[in-house]
Design a protein around this motif. Structure first.
Motif, PDB file in Angstrom:
ATOM      1  N   VAL A   1       0.835  -1.202   0.000  1.00 25.90           N
ATOM      2  CA  VAL A   1       0.000   0.000   0.000  1.00 25.90           C
ATOM      3  C   VAL A   1       0.872   1.256   0.000  1.00 25.90           C
ATOM      4  O   VAL A   1       0.618   2.197  -0.762  1.00 25.90           O
ATOM      5  N   ILE A   2       1.906   1.274   0.806  1.00 16.57           N
ATOM      6  CA  ILE A   2       2.766   2.468   0.871  1.00 16.57           C
ATOM      7  C   ILE A   2       3.541   2.656  -0.432  1.00 16.57           C
ATOM      8  O   ILE A   2       3.782   3.790  -0.860  1.00 16.57           O
ATOM      9  N   ALA A   3       3.897   1.568  -1.104  1.00 20.54           N
ATOM     10  CA  ALA A   3       4.571   1.689  -2.406  1.00 20.54           C
ATOM     11  C   ALA A   3       3.640   2.333  -3.429  1.00 20.54           C
ATOM     12  O   ALA A   3       4.071   3.204  -4.212  1.00 20.54           O
ATOM     13  N   PHE A   4       2.376   1.931  -3.433  1.00 20.47           N
ATOM     14  CA  PHE A   4       1.408   2.562  -4.336  1.00 20.47           C
ATOM     15  C   PHE A   4       1.226   4.039  -4.003  1.00 20.47           C
ATOM     16  O   PHE A   4       1.121   4.880  -4.899  1.00 20.47           O
ATOM     17  N   GLN A   5       1.188   4.381  -2.725  1.00 22.76           N
ATOM     18  CA  GLN A   5       1.022   5.780  -2.332  1.00 22.76           C
ATOM     19  C   GLN A   5       2.209   6.622  -2.787  1.00 22.76           C
ATOM     20  O   GLN A   5       2.027   7.718  -3.319  1.00 22.76           O
ATOM     21  N   PHE A   6       3.426   6.125  -2.592  1.00 25.46           N
ATOM     22  CA  PHE A   6       4.606   6.873  -3.009  1.00 25.46           C
ATOM     23  C   PHE A   6       4.672   7.014  -4.534  1.00 25.46           C
ATOM     24  O   PHE A   6       5.047   8.070  -5.047  1.00 25.46           O
ATOM     25  N   ALA A   7       4.319   5.948  -5.250  1.00 27.87           N
ATOM     26  CA  ALA A   7       4.340   6.021  -6.719  1.00 27.87           C
ATOM     27  C   ALA A   7       3.311   7.030  -7.228  1.00 27.87           C
ATOM     28  O   ALA A   7       3.604   7.820  -8.143  1.00 27.87           O
ATOM     29  N   THR A   8       2.132   7.035  -6.645  1.00 31.61           N
ATOM     30  CA  THR A   8       1.101   7.985  -7.048  1.00 31.61           C
ATOM     31  C   THR A   8       1.538   9.414  -6.733  1.00 31.61           C
ATOM     32  O   THR A   8       1.365  10.316  -7.558  1.00 31.61           O
TER      33      THR A   8
ATOM     34  N   TYR B   1      -0.623   9.480   5.331  1.00 28.16           N
ATOM     35  CA  TYR B   1      -0.021  10.359   6.338  1.00 28.16           C
ATOM     36  C   TYR B   1       1.502  10.359   6.219  1.00 28.16           C
ATOM     37  O   TYR B   1       2.137  11.417   6.254  1.00 28.16           O
ATOM     38  N   VAL B   2       2.085   9.180   6.043  1.00 28.97           N
ATOM     39  CA  VAL B   2       3.540   9.071   5.907  1.00 28.97           C
ATOM     40  C   VAL B   2       4.008   9.789   4.648  1.00 28.97           C
ATOM     41  O   VAL B   2       5.007  10.517   4.666  1.00 28.97           O
ATOM     42  N   CYS B   3       3.282   9.640   3.541  1.00 28.35           N
ATOM     43  CA  CYS B   3       3.648  10.330   2.290  1.00 28.35           C
ATOM     44  C   CYS B   3       3.555  11.829   2.440  1.00 28.35           C
ATOM     45  O   CYS B   3       4.346  12.570   1.854  1.00 28.35           O
ATOM     46  N   ARG B   4       2.592  12.310   3.182  1.00 29.18           N
ATOM     47  CA  ARG B   4       2.433  13.747   3.392  1.00 29.18           C
ATOM     48  C   ARG B   4       3.591  14.302   4.207  1.00 29.18           C
ATOM     49  O   ARG B   4       4.057  15.413   3.969  1.00 29.18           O
ATOM     50  N   ILE B   5       4.076  13.523   5.176  1.00 30.33           N
ATOM     51  CA  ILE B   5       5.161  13.977   6.028  1.00 30.33           C
ATOM     52  C   ILE B   5       6.495  13.951   5.283  1.00 30.33           C
ATOM     53  O   ILE B   5       7.289  14.867   5.389  1.00 30.33           O
ATOM     54  N   VAL B   6       6.735  12.883   4.542  1.00 30.02           N
ATOM     55  CA  VAL B   6       8.031  12.703   3.872  1.00 30.02           C
ATOM     56  C   VAL B   6       8.197  13.575   2.688  1.00 30.02           C
ATOM     57  O   VAL B   6       7.563  14.146   2.031  1.00 30.02           O
TER      58      VAL B   6
END
Length: 177
Positions: A23-30, A172-177
């Motif tokens: 899920v986090i990989a998809f979020q970062f790619a998007t 949330y992690v993508c928004r912070i990073v």
């Protein structure tokens, strides 16, 4: 019931972290595609046109004498024409890039949806993780939806609540990073 515990949180297959990292990989790619779409990049032609415009305006400003007024006006008009050309080129390029990135985002969305659907089918009715009951006291039934409920004072977390939780945390992690 022992089989459920082996497939769940304490088995050799770490389903919960695998799902979370997917899920986090998809979020970062998007997010990366959205950033590329917003930012864009300058091409050689854009850089060349900007340089020519800057040079023409510089020359026009250096010609400030009454005898060179016509020549300065001609340089300013040429610079204005180059600015129009640059604006048209940028607009055309932005449309092409938008269509391209929109296609990539659609493919990413379809891939993400298909992956989530496959994960739901794969883990339907099987617990993804087990959490001590006292940590999730008011939400135990919600987290164990379609996963089997309680076992040895632990809540069995189902795939759908885990996907929802993983998506929220990864955003949330993508928004912070």
């Amino acid at each position: 019931m022992e089989e459920v515990e082996a497939q769940g949180g304490s088995g050799s297959f770490p389903a919960a972290p695998l799902i979370f990292f997917t899920v986090i990989a998809f979020q970062f790619a998007t997010r990366w595609l959205h950033d590329l779409k917003k930012k864009g990049s300058s091409t050689d032609k854009e850089i060349q046109l900007r340089g020519e415009i800057k040079q023409l305006l510089k020359e026009a400003s250096s010609l400030s004498q009454p005898s060179t007024f016509a020549q300065a006006a001609k340089l300013r008009r040429t610079a204005a024409a180059k600015e129009k050309e640059l604006a048209n080129y940028q607009e055309q390029r932005n449309q092409e890039m938008k269509l391209s990135y929109d296609l990539y985002l659609k493919v990413m969305f379809i891939t993400k949806t298909a992956t989530y659907f496959m994960l739901i089918i794969w883990f339907w009715g099987t617990p993804v993780a087990s959490v001590p009951q006292n940590l999730v006291q008011p939400f135990g039934k919600l987290l164990s939806w379609k996963a089997g409920g309680h076992l040895n004072d632990k809540i069995m977390v189902g795939i759908i609540p885990w996907l929802i939780l993983s998506t929220r945390v990864s955003r949330y992690v993508c928004r912070i990073v």
